[in-house]
Design an enzyme around this catalytic site. Sequence first.
Site, short mmCIF file in Angstrom:
data_model
loop_
_atom_site.label_atom_id
_atom_site.label_comp_id
_atom_site.label_asym_id
_atom_site.label_seq_id
_atom_site.Cartn_x
_atom_site.Cartn_y
_atom_site.Cartn_z
N SER A 14 0.82 -1.23 0.00
CA SER A 14 0.00 0.00 0.00
C SER A 14 0.85 1.27 0.00
CB SER A 14 -0.92 0.01 1.23
OG SER A 14 -1.60 1.24 1.26
N THR A 61 -8.99 -1.42 2.90
CA THR A 61 -8.84 -1.91 1.53
C THR A 61 -9.26 -3.38 1.47
OG1 THR A 61 -7.37 -1.97 -0.38
CG2 THR A 61 -6.34 -2.38 1.74
N LYS A 65 -13.87 -3.96 2.91
CA LYS A 65 -14.74 -2.78 2.78
C LYS A 65 -16.18 -3.07 3.22
CE LYS A 65 -11.88 -0.64 -0.77
NZ LYS A 65 -11.77 -0.05 -2.09
N ASP A 101 -13.86 6.26 -2.79
CA ASP A 101 -13.36 5.71 -4.07
C ASP A 101 -13.98 6.44 -5.27
OD1 ASP A 101 -11.57 3.82 -3.12
OD2 ASP A 101 -13.05 2.21 -3.05
N ALA A 127 -18.00 -5.76 -11.50
CA ALA A 127 -19.13 -5.37 -10.65
C ALA A 127 -18.81 -5.68 -9.19
CB ALA A 127 -20.40 -6.09 -11.10
N ASN A 150 -20.23 -7.70 -16.44
CA ASN A 150 -19.46 -8.51 -15.48
C ASN A 150 -19.52 -9.98 -15.83
OD1 ASN A 150 -17.84 -8.59 -13.12
ND2 ASN A 150 -19.56 -9.52 -12.02
N1 LIG Z 1 -7.03 2.91 -7.98
C1 LIG Z 1 -7.70 2.73 -6.87
O1 LIG Z 1 -7.75 3.60 -5.99
C2 LIG Z 1 -8.48 1.46 -6.68
C3 LIG Z 1 -9.41 1.36 -5.64
C4 LIG Z 1 -10.11 0.16 -5.50
C5 LIG Z 1 -9.87 -0.90 -6.39
N2 LIG Z 1 -8.96 -0.76 -7.38
C6 LIG Z 1 -8.72 -1.86 -8.35
O2 LIG Z 1 -9.96 -2.24 -8.92
C7 LIG Z 1 -9.94 -3.63 -9.25
C8 LIG Z 1 -11.17 -4.31 -8.67
O3 LIG Z 1 -11.12 -4.26 -7.25
P1 LIG Z 1 -12.40 -4.70 -6.34
O4 LIG Z 1 -12.11 -4.23 -4.98
O5 LIG Z 1 -13.66 -4.30 -7.00
O6 LIG Z 1 -12.29 -6.28 -6.42
P2 LIG Z 1 -13.48 -7.32 -6.18
O7 LIG Z 1 -14.55 -6.78 -5.31
O8 LIG Z 1 -12.81 -8.59 -5.80
O9 LIG Z 1 -14.15 -7.52 -7.65
C9 LIG Z 1 -13.40 -8.08 -8.68
C10 LIG Z 1 -14.15 -7.94 -10.01
O10 LIG Z 1 -13.28 -8.40 -11.05
C11 LIG Z 1 -13.95 -9.44 -11.78
N3 LIG Z 1 -12.91 -10.37 -12.23
C12 LIG Z 1 -11.91 -10.94 -11.50
N4 LIG Z 1 -11.12 -11.69 -12.29
C13 LIG Z 1 -11.64 -11.61 -13.55
C14 LIG Z 1 -11.27 -12.17 -14.80
N5 LIG Z 1 -10.22 -12.97 -14.92
N6 LIG Z 1 -12.02 -11.86 -15.90
C15 LIG Z 1 -13.09 -11.05 -15.79
N7 LIG Z 1 -13.50 -10.49 -14.62
C16 LIG Z 1 -12.78 -10.77 -13.52
C17 LIG Z 1 -14.92 -10.05 -10.80
O11 LIG Z 1 -15.94 -10.73 -11.52
P3 LIG Z 1 -16.92 -11.76 -10.78
O12 LIG Z 1 -17.97 -10.92 -10.12
O13 LIG Z 1 -17.45 -12.59 -11.89
O14 LIG Z 1 -16.07 -12.55 -9.81
C18 LIG Z 1 -15.42 -8.78 -10.08
O15 LIG Z 1 -16.36 -8.09 -10.87
C19 LIG Z 1 -8.61 -4.16 -8.73
O16 LIG Z 1 -7.69 -4.20 -9.82
C20 LIG Z 1 -8.18 -3.12 -7.71
O17 LIG Z 1 -6.77 -3.06 -7.60
C21 LIG Z 1 -8.27 0.40 -7.55
#
Ligand SMILES: NC(=O)c1ccc[n+]([C@@H]2O[C@H](COP(=O)([O-])OP(=O)(O)OC[C@H]3O[C@@H](n4cnc5c(N)ncnc54)[C@H](OP(=O)(O)O)[C@@H]3O)[C@@H](O)[C@H]2O)c1
Length: 269
Positions: A14, A61, A65, A101, A127, A150
Amino acid sequence: MKKFAVVGNPVNHSLSPVIHQQFARQFDIQLEYTKIQVEAGEFQNVVNTFRHQGGAGLNVTVPYKTDAYAISQQLSTSATLAKAVNTLIFNAESIKGDNTDGTGLVNDLIHNHGFNITNKSILILGAGGAVSGVLGPLLIQQPQVIVIANRTVAKAIDLQQNFSHLGSIIGCGLDQIKSLKFDLIINGTAASLAGQTPSIDIDLLKDVQFAYDMMYASEATVFMRWAQANGVEWVADGLGMLVEQAAAAFEIWHGVKPDTRQVLIKLRA
Ligand SMILES: NC(=O)c1ccc[n+]([C@@H]2O[C@H](COP(=O)([O-])OP(=O)(O)OC[C@H]3O[C@@H](n4cnc5c(N)ncnc54)[C@H](OP(=O)(O)O)[C@@H]3O)[C@@H](O)[C@H]2O)c1
């Protein structure tokens, strides 16, 4: 000295401590900001201990959350909409939960990249927690439509139902995206973390002006490279979103708005 920390698992990577210390320097604020790795089942204990030792606030994180949402006694509008909390504020009486966010993404798009969201067609892939956190603030900017696609279709449909009172929003599967003209495509999946690109029809990129990956890395992410290889020249990663969501949390905790631009430049360097 006020005490803050970021909690998650993993949390070692982080950048939040560095970002918050750089913001604090802008105002001569002295603070302690640490990283706490939280093992499964330990979230509530870690929060209670931190709070009882005088902690003033926590950033939360992955994967906590939703747990942070559940323990919050008061919730901001954005946290209520997202059903997720990334910023906890402690006082003697209560725990307040907020979600910065969405503000982070919107401020990055508008102020750092000069992308105006109003009346634009937006395709969001994913999603999960990050996408549910950004939908409220994005819809407030009145895009023409947001399509959420999604892998698990039911989650996209849930988001459509939860947010449709705020604007035009459609949830579908990755292979069911209507052939609309999109101005902006946002990758909110965790696919980039595994080095994978989204499995969508590349014709959908035809009119896309800007491709944005919420993930960030020291070099262009696999999603950014995939978009460029398919004709989208303007691409960005989510480092700006990270810094902007931190700035919004900093303002909630300290009542002052930091300059994000100089911090972003330092982190990129
Ligand atoms: N820049 C920032 O400040 C910030 C803040 C928060 C998050 N992020 C980034 O945002 C991304 C998502 O984070 P999150 O917290 O939302 O994670 P999360 O709640 O675990 O959700 C993951 C999402 O990705 C999908 N997914 C995972 N692997 C996949 C694949 N191989 N092909 C297609 N879809 C896939 C999942 O689909 P399913 O629903 O089908 O499992 C779900 O929609 C991460 O890369 C994280 O690092 C960035």
